[in-house]
Each structure stands twice: as C-alpha cells, then as structure tokens.
Enzyme design. Structure first.
Site, PDB file in Angstrom:
ATOM      1  N   ASP A 148      12.999 -11.293  -3.025  1.00 51.44           N
ATOM      2  CA  ASP A 148      12.537 -11.768  -1.717  1.00 51.44           C
ATOM      3  C   ASP A 148      13.640 -11.361  -0.756  1.00 51.44           C
ATOM      4  OD1 ASP A 148      11.716 -15.059  -0.253  1.00 51.44           O
ATOM      5  OD2 ASP A 148      12.140 -13.083   0.642  1.00 51.44           O
ATOM      6  N   ILE A 149      13.378 -10.459   0.141  1.00 52.57           N
ATOM      7  CA  ILE A 149      14.422  -9.875   0.995  1.00 52.57           C
ATOM      8  C   ILE A 149      15.034 -10.926   1.917  1.00 52.57           C
ATOM      9  CG2 ILE A 149      12.831  -9.095   2.788  1.00 52.57           C
ATOM     10  CD1 ILE A 149      16.186  -7.488   1.521  1.00 52.57           C
TER      11      ILE A 149
ATOM     12  N   LYS B   3       8.102  -4.795  15.370  1.00 55.77           N
ATOM     13  CA  LYS B   3       8.338  -3.360  15.184  1.00 55.77           C
ATOM     14  C   LYS B   3       9.137  -2.786  16.363  1.00 55.77           C
ATOM     15  CE  LYS B   3       6.712  -2.772  11.115  1.00 55.77           C
ATOM     16  NZ  LYS B   3       7.683  -2.531  10.002  1.00 55.77           N
TER      17      LYS B   3
ATOM     18  N   GLN C 212       0.837  -1.209   0.000  1.00 55.88           N
ATOM     19  CA  GLN C 212       0.000   0.000   0.000  1.00 55.88           C
ATOM     20  C   GLN C 212       0.872   1.260   0.000  1.00 55.88           C
ATOM     21  OE1 GLN C 212      -1.906   0.893   3.740  1.00 55.88           O
ATOM     22  NE2 GLN C 212      -3.491   2.158   2.814  1.00 55.88           N
ATOM     23  N   LEU C 213       1.870   1.323   0.884  1.00 55.95           N
ATOM     24  CA  LEU C 213       2.743   2.510   0.951  1.00 55.95           C
ATOM     25  C   LEU C 213       3.752   2.494  -0.187  1.00 55.95           C
ATOM     26  CD1 LEU C 213       3.985   4.988   2.398  1.00 55.95           C
ATOM     27  CD2 LEU C 213       5.318   3.361   3.771  1.00 55.95           C
TER      28      LEU C 213
ATOM     29  N   TYR D 222       3.375  -8.645  15.094  1.00 54.61           N
ATOM     30  CA  TYR D 222       3.738  -7.478  14.276  1.00 54.61           C
ATOM     31  C   TYR D 222       4.329  -6.387  15.163  1.00 54.61           C
ATOM     32  CZ  TYR D 222       2.822  -3.296  11.373  1.00 54.61           C
ATOM     33  OH  TYR D 222       2.921  -2.125  10.652  1.00 54.61           O
TER      34      TYR D 222
ATOM     35  N   ASP E 163      10.086  -6.232  -5.347  1.00 56.50           N
ATOM     36  CA  ASP E 163       9.159  -6.957  -4.472  1.00 56.50           C
ATOM     37  C   ASP E 163       9.233  -8.439  -4.845  1.00 56.50           C
ATOM     38  OD1 ASP E 163       6.235  -5.619  -2.914  1.00 56.50           O
ATOM     39  OD2 ASP E 163       7.026  -7.664  -2.683  1.00 56.50           O
ATOM     40  N   ILE E 164       8.566  -9.248  -4.039  1.00 55.01           N
ATOM     41  CA  ILE E 164       8.642 -10.699  -4.263  1.00 55.01           C
ATOM     42  C   ILE E 164       7.956 -11.065  -5.574  1.00 55.01           C
ATOM     43  CG2 ILE E 164       6.518 -11.302  -3.020  1.00 55.01           C
ATOM     44  CD1 ILE E 164       8.316 -13.546  -1.662  1.00 55.01           C
TER      45      ILE E 164
HETATM   46  C1  VAH Z   1      -1.735  -2.459  10.374  1.00 51.77           C
HETATM   47  N1  VAH Z   1      -1.894  -0.660   8.748  1.00 51.77           N
HETATM   48  O1  VAH Z   1      -2.945  -2.317  10.548  1.00 51.77           O
HETATM   49  C2  VAH Z   1      -0.985  -1.306   9.707  1.00 51.77           C
HETATM   50  C3  VAH Z   1      -0.534  -0.276  10.722  1.00 51.77           C
HETATM   51  C4  VAH Z   1      -1.126   1.040  12.783  1.00 51.77           C
HETATM   52  C5  VAH Z   1      -1.592   0.026  11.780  1.00 51.77           C
HETATM   53  O2  VAH Z   1       0.672  -0.627  11.286  1.00 51.77           O
HETATM   54  O3  VAH Z   1      -1.120  -3.452  10.702  1.00 51.77           O
END
Ligand code: VAH
Length: 319
Positions: A54-55, A150, A14-15, A146, A36-37
């Site tokens: 593929d990173i 991060k 998306q980004l 996730y 990208d992959i």
């Molecule tokens: C997600 N769009 O939903 C991402 C983002 C804060 C949300 O990191 O995982």
C-alpha cells in the site's frame, strides 16, 4: 541480461498488468518487481516477484526499496476519475501522498533510483481548455478530483526535478483500451466493455451520450509510449510536467460503427450517467506534437485496427 531492478507500484491495474509483462520481456522476469495492495489472479503475476504494498505505508515502501534497490520505479497506483468522484478525499490522499512517498525516496542521494515514471492524464485539462487540438501548454482547470490530483502532481514532479534533480517522466494518457486487463473506475471504460458486450450480447448500453468524443489510445501504443519516454536520453525530455499523448479520438457511435464492420447486427443504446459530466469537461482531440518532436512519438493503431485486434483477441480469450 541486465540485473537492473525495476519496481512497479500499482501493478494489478489495467496499465500495470500489461506494463509488468512488457518490462519482464525486456529486463528479465526476476528483475521486475510487481507490487500492489493485493495480488490479482492474472497469470502475469506468477512469472516473477510480487510484493504486497500500500503506497500510503511509507515504512513498507522503504523496506521494499531496501530489499530490491530498484534503478527504475513506475508509480501507477491511483484512483481514476469516476471512482475518485465517489470518494474525493481518499482520492487526494492516495494520489498525492502516494506520489510524495515516491518522490521523497527518489530525491535521497543513496536511494539508487535513477528514473521514475508517473502517469498523468488528459483529465488534467478542464472546460476552459481548447477541446480540439488541445495544446501542450494551455489553460488547465480540471473539475474532477482525479484531474486536480493529476495537474497538481504534474507541478510537483516538475518541482522535484528542478529542485532535487529527480529524473521523473510523465505522459498525459488518453483513455486506454486493451483486452488483457480490466479497466478500473474510469470514464473511458465503456470503450473496453463495448467489445466484450458486442461478442457476448450483440448490444451495448453506453454510459456516455452519442457525440461524446474523447481521446483514446490502444494499449500496445500506450506501452510503446511509456517505454519510449522512459528510455529516452534525459536531454531529450524537454517537458518536465507531462507530455500530451494521443492515438485517436472517437465518439461511442464511431466505435460502434467500427464494430459493425465485423458484427453487422451489433447495436448501441445510450444511457448517460454521472460520468457524462466528467467527459464533458475533458478535451476531444489532443495535440501531441511536442512528444513527437522531443522523443519521436508516433502511434501505430487507429480505430479500425484496434477494433480488429480487440475482437480477435477477446474472442480467443473469453469465448
Ligand atoms: C479515466 N481511464 O477514465 C482514465 C483516464 C483519460 C481517462 O485518465 O479516469
């Protein structure tokens, strides 16, 4: 025109799709290598070089670095929150090993890589972080894989900066909303789908419940922040984990009300799913004063301005 090469890893997300387009406007189409992959059918990727990458394939990554010798690397490839919860082991592998490959390349003397960008997220915060006015420095106890990747990634990029001098910059993105590319497996994706549903069906069933306030950012502002933090002089970057970033905060009923100003008959219903628990662990309103102080961050879009622009452009492109 600069001949400086830029590599974008994870370009088809998306980004990434919109970032490649913006970078090519600034640096020239042939100087921005998308990767990208697999290649998406977006016309963005017809306008300049694309490499399949593929990173997790360190050898292939090295080949691309040797071929183009990029001065800047934007590393966006990752599993987002909702998808990562379905496959947490692979999410750790892709999000962390991928970052390691980029950092290990950037720290090599002869790499030629001057600056690296890597996105963090408000998902790095957790249930013990103050939800309103979430501070730059505060408790960080993410409960999603996730978010764990991060937060860990932020500590890693700070280590590589302090130990090896890697000039890597990062932003804790809120939910990103745009009309040019599809979101991919996030908990905030409803805030994109709701606009398409409003125009196509006049109604939207939301996978988050009423009152679920989350920080969000319109894509033009996300691109502005990304380019501003990457172009800022190094001495301005006083935060070497990741900057809090905010644009607006809203709950589903508030974005629905904004849409109803244009489409009075639009209706929203609620059917919370597993993503509700993820959203409940995240902040609601972010304090991004450090980004404002250090490199002059200031968003341009509020909810109604975003709604006007989203509906106008979605209507033009998809209907
Ligand atoms: C997600 N769009 O939903 C991402 C983002 C804060 C949300 O990191 O995982």
């Amino acid at each position: 025109m600069s001949t400086e090469k830029i590599l974008v890893i994870g370009s088809c997300g998306q980004l990434g799709t919109e970032l490649v387009e913006s970078l090519r406007e600034i640096y020239g189409e042939s100087n921005v290598i998308a990767s990208d992959i697999r290649k998406s059918d977006s016309e963005v990727f017809q306008s300049g070089p694309f490499e399949t990458l593929d990173i997790l394939d360190a050898q292939r990554f090295k080949e691309i670095l040797m071929k183009y010798k990029p001065k800047q690397v934007y590393h966006l490839a990752a599993l987002l929150s909702a998808t990562a919860e379905k496959n947490p082991e692979f999410a750790w592998k892709l999000n962390m090993d991928g970052l390691f490959h980029v950092l290990d390349a950037a720290k090599e003397e002869g790499s030629g890589i001057g600056r690296v960008y890597w996105p963090s997220s408000i998902a790095a915060f957790g249930p013990n972080t103050p939800r309103f006015g979430t501070p730059q420095y505060g408790p960080m106890d993410p409960t999603t894989m996730y978010g764990v990747t991060k937060y860990t990634g932020e500590l890693l990029i700070q280590y590589y900066h302090n130990r090896y001098g890697v000039d890597i910059r990062s932003l804790r993105y809120p939910g990103l909303i745009g009309y040019k590319s599809e979101p991919g497996g996030g908990t905030t994706d409803y805030a994109v789908a709701i606009y398409h549903d409003a125009l196509r069906d006049g109604k939207h069933e939301c996978f988050l419940g009423e009152g679920t306030t989350l920080p969000m950012l319109y894509m033009p502002d996300a691109l502005k922040a990304t380019l501003e933090v990457m172009h800022a002089p190094s001495e301005k970057i006083g935060m070497r984990m990741s900057y809090n970033l905010a644009g607006m905060s809203f709950a589903p009923e508030e974005i629905a009300a904004s849409i109803q100003k244009h489409l009075p008959n639009f209706s929203i219903s609620y059917n919370p799913d597993y993503r509700q628990a993820i959203a409940n662990s995240w902040p609601a309103v972010i304090d991004d004063s450090l980004a404002r102080d250090h490199w002059g961050w200031s968003p341009e879009y509020d909810l109604d301005a975003m709604t006007t622009d989203m509906l106008l452009n979605i209507k033009e492109i998809y209907f």
